[in-house]
Design a protein around this motif. Structure first.
Motif, short mmCIF file in Angstrom:
data_model
loop_
_atom_site.label_atom_id
_atom_site.label_comp_id
_atom_site.label_asym_id
_atom_site.label_seq_id
_atom_site.Cartn_x
_atom_site.Cartn_y
_atom_site.Cartn_z
N SER A 168 0.84 -1.21 0.00
CA SER A 168 0.00 0.00 0.00
C SER A 168 0.87 1.25 0.00
O SER A 168 0.50 2.26 -0.61
CB SER A 168 -1.01 0.02 1.13
OG SER A 168 -0.60 -0.72 2.22
N SER A 171 2.64 1.44 -3.54
CA SER A 171 1.71 1.79 -4.61
C SER A 171 1.38 3.27 -4.54
O SER A 171 1.18 3.92 -5.57
CB SER A 171 0.45 0.93 -4.54
OG SER A 171 -0.33 1.28 -3.44
N ASN A 172 1.34 3.82 -3.34
CA ASN A 172 1.14 5.27 -3.22
C ASN A 172 2.32 6.02 -3.83
O ASN A 172 2.13 7.01 -4.55
CB ASN A 172 0.97 5.67 -1.75
CG ASN A 172 -0.44 5.42 -1.26
OD1 ASN A 172 -1.37 5.30 -2.07
ND2 ASN A 172 -0.62 5.36 0.04
N GLN A 174 4.21 5.03 -6.17
CA GLN A 174 4.12 4.88 -7.61
C GLN A 174 3.12 5.88 -8.20
O GLN A 174 3.38 6.52 -9.21
CB GLN A 174 3.68 3.46 -7.93
CG GLN A 174 4.44 2.85 -9.07
CD GLN A 174 4.27 1.34 -9.07
OE1 GLN A 174 4.14 0.73 -8.01
NE2 GLN A 174 4.25 0.76 -10.24
N LEU A 175 1.97 5.99 -7.50
CA LEU A 175 0.96 6.95 -7.94
C LEU A 175 1.53 8.37 -7.94
O LEU A 175 1.29 9.16 -8.86
CB LEU A 175 -0.25 6.90 -7.02
CG LEU A 175 -1.38 5.96 -7.40
CD1 LEU A 175 -2.48 6.02 -6.35
CD2 LEU A 175 -1.96 6.34 -8.76
N ILE A 176 2.31 8.67 -6.89
CA ILE A 176 2.89 10.01 -6.78
C ILE A 176 3.82 10.31 -7.95
O ILE A 176 3.74 11.36 -8.58
CB ILE A 176 3.65 10.17 -5.44
CG1 ILE A 176 2.64 10.15 -4.27
CG2 ILE A 176 4.44 11.46 -5.40
CD1 ILE A 176 3.28 10.07 -2.90
#
Lengths: 370, 133
Positions: A168, A171-172, A174-176
């Motif tokens: 989690s 993945s955050n 990566q989103l950033i």
């Protein structure tokens, strides 16, 4: 009767059947017995005497037959003999026996009815072999299988939790990075930086938790010492003085039933700290927290009970999750869902157990058996 | 690309994730409005209230549901979720869990359109909104 053919070269000599029987019995530690059900008499061979550590002048009797079986197996033995004697039912079982010196051992016991020429039952006879070595190994093996199975499932579970929590965060991240590429203004990009800080904090916390959990496994090998409940309590209370004062919490202790046990001191501190902190933290909004902590023994087991008058928890809804990792149930911002997970693991790693009872709006009681 | 979805919905207690998803959805203009709930209970309350008022136009067309949440987790939400709150909408379970038993379990719910493992790829997000609009 068929005549025994000799196959020994040279001097023809009948094979001594008794020699073989005796040697085989010695080799395999197999005793034999016979009960004459008409004369109501019992006979043993000498290996039976040896295995049962019986004095040589002992005269076996039908009446005392059951006394050679371990107490918890006497009913079982009685039923086997009865069925063999009355119904002609053979048996071949593993059963616990006891020697004259009081040593219990596992035996394989075989019993068969003895018939006369007219097919009438005149006795019961059988053999038994001391299989204690094998049986003990079997138990040890079974034990390790159980331990390994439960450890394995804990590990698998742990791996999923680790992967979940690390994923989690990553993945955050990566989103950033995706967003940083797509966003145009400096302000928007700056906002992403604050998100990175959030992720970094959570990541740190996750790793701290993992460390804590991982050390449980290594710590359980730590030396146990005599731990006085009062000492541990004073230590814990000092460390959470601030919370206790803020909440005006009252803690009532009673260690008179059991003032100390042999335990890993660090675990006792951690267990008490977690339970007391929870009891104060999840207080009822309408009243001051009051916590009772009591130790005692019952049926040779050591207990610690921590009872609060807090908000309670709906066990029909959350019962199976209360000791799970990262399970939180309240709106408290500082709920992390790690404390009870660690408490349970610490207790179980030392062979104990913890149970919870709770009523919403009334309070929660944790009962630990060490 | 089709016109954007009217209402999207995220049910997740991870604030960073919610922040990022909102930014992304806004930036890509995927949805006109975005509802955010921090746990299943808040979402259920909203859906029940909206249904009672008969305000079906206030119900989302796309729902992203997390599994691990306080108060009411994703599973409990799925148990209580009234499919009427989601007629013609798509519900995606979005979780970091790669536990196969979680994935199987989620897909067994008729209300669940699919299971998406975090991190949500931007292309996946766009596809989800495109197929819902």
């Amino acid at each position: 009767m068929k005549k025994e053919a000799s196959n020994t070269p040279g001097k023809a000599e009948p094979i001594d059947k008794f020699f073989y029987l005796k040697e085989t019995a010695e080799l395999t530690k197999t005793g034999s017995w016979y009960i004459d059900t008409q004369k109501f008499e019992a006979f043993w061979n000498n290996i039976t005497y040896e295995i049962l550590e019986a004095p040589l002048d002992f005269i076996p009797a039908v009446e005392s037959g059951l006394s050679h079986y371990a107490e918890e197996h006497r009913d079982y033995a009685a039923k086997l003999f009865f069925d063999c004697y009355k119904k002609g039912k053979e048996f071949d079982v593993e059963i616990k026996m006891v020697t004259f010196k009081g040593t219990e051992f596992w035996a394989r016991a075989i019993g068969k009815p003895v018939l006369n020429g007219d097919n009438e039952q005149i006795g019961v006879q059988g053999v038994f072999q001391n299989i204690d070595d094998v049986k003990q190994k079997e138990f040890a093996l079974q034990n390790s299988v159980e331990t390994i199975t439960s450890q394995n499932s804990r590990l698998l579970n742990f791996a999923y939790i680790v992967s979940h929590n690390l994923r989690s965060q990553t993945s955050n991240l990566q989103l950033i990075t995706h967003l940083l590429d797509s966003l145009n203004t400096v302000e928007e990009k700056m906002e992403m930086l604050s998100n990175i800080k959030g992720v970094s904090d959570s990541l740190n916390k996750t790793i701290e938790h993992l460390n804590e959990v991982a050390t449980i496994q290594t710590n359980s090998k730590q030396e146990k010492r005599v731990v006085r409940f009062e000492d541990t309590y004073l230590l814990v209370v000092t460390s959470i003085q601030q919370i206790i004062a803020n909440q005006k919490a009252e803690i009532i202790t009673d260690f008179s039933g059991l003032d100390s046990i042999n335990y890993v001191p660090a675990y006792m501190e951690s267990i008490m700290l977690n339970l007391l902190t929870n009891a104060v933290k999840y207080k009822h909004p309408d009243r001051k927290p009051e916590v009772h902590i009591k130790t005692f023994t019952q049926n040779e087991q050591s207990f610690m009970v921590v009872k609060d008058n807090g908000m309670g928890i709906d066990l029909s809804r959350y019962g199976d999750q209360i000791f799970g990792m990262y399970k939180t149930f309240h709106y408290n911002d500082d709920a992390e869902g790690v404390g009870l997970f660690i408490t349970k693991n610490q207790i179980e790693s030392l062979g104990g157990s913890i149970a919870v009872d709770s009523t919403v709006d009334e309070g929660t009681t944790f009962t630990i058996i060490f | 690309m089709n016109s954007p979805v009217k209402i999207g919905c995220i049910i997740d207690d991870d604030n960073t994730y919610v922040n990022l998803m909102s930014t992304l959805i806004k930036m890509k203009k995927l949805s006109e409005k975005l509802l955010v709930f921090n746990n299943g209970q808040e979402a259920i309350d909203y859906f029940e209230d909206t249904l009672q008022r008969g305000a079906k136009d206030e119900l989302p067309q796309v729902i992203f549901l997390d599994l691990n949440m306080p108060i009411m987790n994703g599973w409990q939400f799925l148990e209580q979720f009234d499919s009427e709150s989601c007629s013609g909408c798509s519900l995606y379970v979005v979780s970091s869990s790669i536990n196969p038993s979680d994935i199987d379990r989620a897909k067994r719910y008729p209300t669940v359109t699919d299971y998406i493992t975090k991190p949500m790829e931007i292309t996946t997000l766009e596809e989800v909104f495109a197929s819902a609009s």
